[in-house]
Write an enzyme that holds these catalytic residues in place. Structure first.
Site, mmCIF file in Angstrom:
data_model
loop_
_atom_site.group_PDB
_atom_site.id
_atom_site.type_symbol
_atom_site.label_atom_id
_atom_site.label_comp_id
_atom_site.label_asym_id
_atom_site.label_seq_id
_atom_site.Cartn_x
_atom_site.Cartn_y
_atom_site.Cartn_z
ATOM 1 C CG HIS A 82 44.783 89.839 36.110
ATOM 2 N ND1 HIS A 82 45.666 89.718 34.740
ATOM 3 C CD2 HIS A 82 43.923 90.364 36.543
ATOM 4 C CE1 HIS A 82 44.843 90.781 34.000
ATOM 5 N NE2 HIS A 82 44.038 90.964 35.370
ATOM 6 C CG ASP A 161 38.759 89.410 27.381
ATOM 7 O OD1 ASP A 161 37.996 90.190 27.564
ATOM 8 O OD2 ASP A 161 39.884 90.190 27.217
ATOM 9 N NE ARG A 168 34.197 95.451 30.011
ATOM 10 C CZ ARG A 168 35.093 94.871 30.922
ATOM 11 N NH1 ARG A 168 36.162 93.718 30.272
ATOM 12 N NH2 ARG A 168 35.454 95.293 31.705
ATOM 13 C CB SER A 183 37.520 90.708 30.602
ATOM 14 O OG SER A 183 39.209 90.870 30.219
ATOM 15 C CE LYS A 187 43.362 89.563 28.940
ATOM 16 N NZ LYS A 187 42.066 90.200 29.223
#
Length: 425
Positions: A82, A161, A168, A183, A187
Site C-alpha cells: 500500500h 471506513d 474526513r 483507514s 481495509k
C-alpha cells in the site's frame, strides 16, 4: 452511550474506552450518529491524538463493520503493498505482476486519485475494456489464474471506513495520523493478506511533508498490522520530486509498460525492485529474484494475463490528449529542484485528477517531464509537456508551475535524496 459524551471525552484529551469506540463506529455506520457529530469527533482526534490502544480498537471496529476476505485456498502465499499516495506513483502497475512472477499471490485492492495524487484504478481504466470492479469470486479467480489482481475494494469491506473517509475529506481532517493509519490498515487487514509492505511517502508531494510525521505514521501502521497477525514492514520513500517522467493516467500506464519491458526511468525501477524484495521476503520467498523476473519478460507475461483477465486489451493503443503545451527552461544550468506537489497540481488541473470523488478524469491528461533534478539544461529547452483534451485548462495548470523548479549555475554540485529513505519493521 451517546455521541456527545464520546466527543467530549476526546475534546477534553481523554482516552476513549473500547466500548465507546465500538459503539460510535457501529452507530455511525448505521446512521445513528450524524455526520456533524462524527466530524466533531474526527477534529478532536486530529487535535488531541489517540494512543496505540485506541487506534488498535478503532481499526478493529472498522474491520468489524463489514466482511473479511480469506485467501487460504490459494496455493501461493499472499503479499500486498500500500502506498500513501504521491505524484507519478505508478509503482503498483509493474510491481504486482513482478511479485506474482516470483511466486507470490498479490491481491491489490487499490483506489482512485483525489486532488494532486493519482489513483491506480484511474490509471488502469485508461486501458480499453479493463474493469476495476470485480465480485469476490471474480477477484479470487483472477488471483488464482494469474497470480495478481488489481481492483477496487468491494462495498462490504470496512464500510465504516468508506463513510468516514468521505467525511474526513470535506472536514479538513484527512491529515489526522490515527485516522490515516486506521483507514489504511482496516481495509488491508480485512482484505486478508498474509504480509503487507507499506510505501509511506514523504516530501512536498506527499500527505506527510516531514520525515518525523512519515515515521510516526509508518510506525503506527506497522504496529497495527503486527498486532493483527499480518507480517508488516514500511519503507519511507521520497516524494519531493515526481516519480518517473510522467504524472497522469495513460501516460503512467505507458511508462509502467516500459519498465516491464526492461526500460523506463531508473527511480521507478529502483523503487519497484526495493518493494518487490520486501514483499517477497515478507511472504517467505527469500530466494526469489525480482530483477531476473523483470529482465526475462516473465513479469510482462503476468501483466498481460492480468489485464486480459479483467477485460482489458494489453495491446490496445492508449488514449492520448488532443492538446499539448511545452514549458521551457528559463535559464541554463543544473536543475536542482522539481517540486512534486506543483507538478501534481498541474496534472490535476489539466484533467488527470479530481476535486470530488464523483468527478470524471481525462485518460490522456497529465504532465510529461523531460528533465529531472541533477540534469543539465539549457535556456529554452523543453522541461515538461502538458497534456489535456481541454486547452482552456492550460492557463490554470501553468499557474501551479512558476515556482515548481530551480536551476542553479552550471557546475553546481547536486546530491539527490535516495528513493528509499528509511525502513521500519
Amino acid at each position: 452511550m451517546d455521541a456527545i459524551s464520546v466527543i467530549r471525552t476526546k475534546r477534553d484529551r481523554g482516552e476513549l474506552t473500547p466500548e465507546q469506540i465500538d459503539w460510535v463506529i457501529d452507530a455511525y455506520t448505521r446512521g445513528e450518529v450524524a455526520d456533524e457529530q462524527m466530524s466533531a469527533l474526527a477534529m478532536a482526534i486530529l487535535l488531541n491524538g489517540m494512543n496505540r490502544t485506541e487506534i488498535a480498537r478503532w481499526t478493529a471496529a472498522m474491520i468489524a463493520s463489514g466482511e473479511r476476505m480469506n485467501f487460504r485456498a490459494l496455493s501461493r502465499p499472499t503479499t500486498d503493498k500500500h502506498s500513501t499516495g504521491g505524484v507519478g506513483d505508478k509503482i503498483t502497475l509493474p510491481l504486482a505482476p513482478l511479485v506474482a512472477a516470483c511466486g507470490a499471490a498479490v491481491p491489490q485492492l487499490s483506489g482512485r486519485g483525489l486532488g494532486h495524487t493519482g489513483g491506480t484504478l484511474d490509471k488502469l481504466e485508461s486501458i480499453p475494456g479493463w474493469r476495476a470492479h470485480l465480485s469476490n469470486e471474480e477477484m479470487l479467480n483472477v488471483l488464482d489464474t494469474t497470480g495478481a489482481v488489481i481492483c477496487a475494494a468491494g462495498d462490504g469491506l470496512a464500510p465504516a471506513d468508506k463513510k468516514l473517509y468521505a467525511l474526513r475529506d470535506v472536514t479538513g481532517t484527512v491529515e489526522a495520523i490515527p485516522l490515516i493509519a486506521s483507514s489504511i490498515m482496516s481495509k488491508k487487514i480485512a482484505e486478508g493478506t498474509g504480509a503487507l509492505v507499506l510505501d509511506v511517502k514523504v516530501g512536498s508531494g506527499a500527505f506527510m511533508k516531514t520525515i518525523e510525521d512519515a515515521r510516526e505514521l509508518a510506525s503506527t501502521m506497522v504496529a497495527l498490522g503486527t498486532d493483527s497477525g499480518v507480517r508488516t514492514v514500511a519503507l519511507l520513500t521520497d516524494m519531493s520530486t515526481p516519480l518517473g517522467l510522467t504524472a497522469g493516467n495513460a501516460l503512467e500506464v505507458r511508462e509502467s509498460v516500459e519498465v516491464l519491458a526492461g526500460g523506463g526511468p531508473q527511480d521507478v525501477i529502483d523503487l519497484t525492485l526495493a518493494l518487490a524484495r520486501e514483499m517477497l521476503d515478507a511472504a517467505g520467498l527469500k530466494d526469489a529474484d525480482p530483477e531476473k523476473a523483470l529482465s526475462d519478460g516473465s513479469a510482462m507475461d503476468v501483466w498481460r494475463r492480468m489485464i486480459s483477465a479483467q477485460g482489458g486489451d494489453p495491446d490496445a493503443t492508449l488514449p492520448t490528449a488532443r492538446e499539448q503545451h511545452v514549458v521551457t527552461a528559463s535559464a541554463s544550468g543544473v536543475l536542482t529542484r522539481l517540486d512534486a506537489y506543483d507538478v501534481g497540481v498541474a496534472a490535476w488541473r489539466l484533467g488527470a485528477g479530481r476535486a470530488r470523488k464523483e468527478d470524471p478524469v481525462q485518460a490522456g491528461a497529465g504532465v510529461e517531464l523531460h528533465a529531472k533534478p541533477g540534469d543539465t539544461v539549457t535556456e529554452g529547452q523543453p522541461l515538461m509537456t502538458l497534456h489535456t483534451d481541454t486547452p482552456e485548462k492550460f492557463d490554470y495548470a501553468l499557474k501551479a508551475l512558476p515556482d515548481a523548479y530551480d536551476i542553479a549555475p552550471a557546475g553546481t554540485s547536486f546530491s539527490p535524496l535516495p528513493v528509499v529513505r528509511e525502513r521500519i519493521a
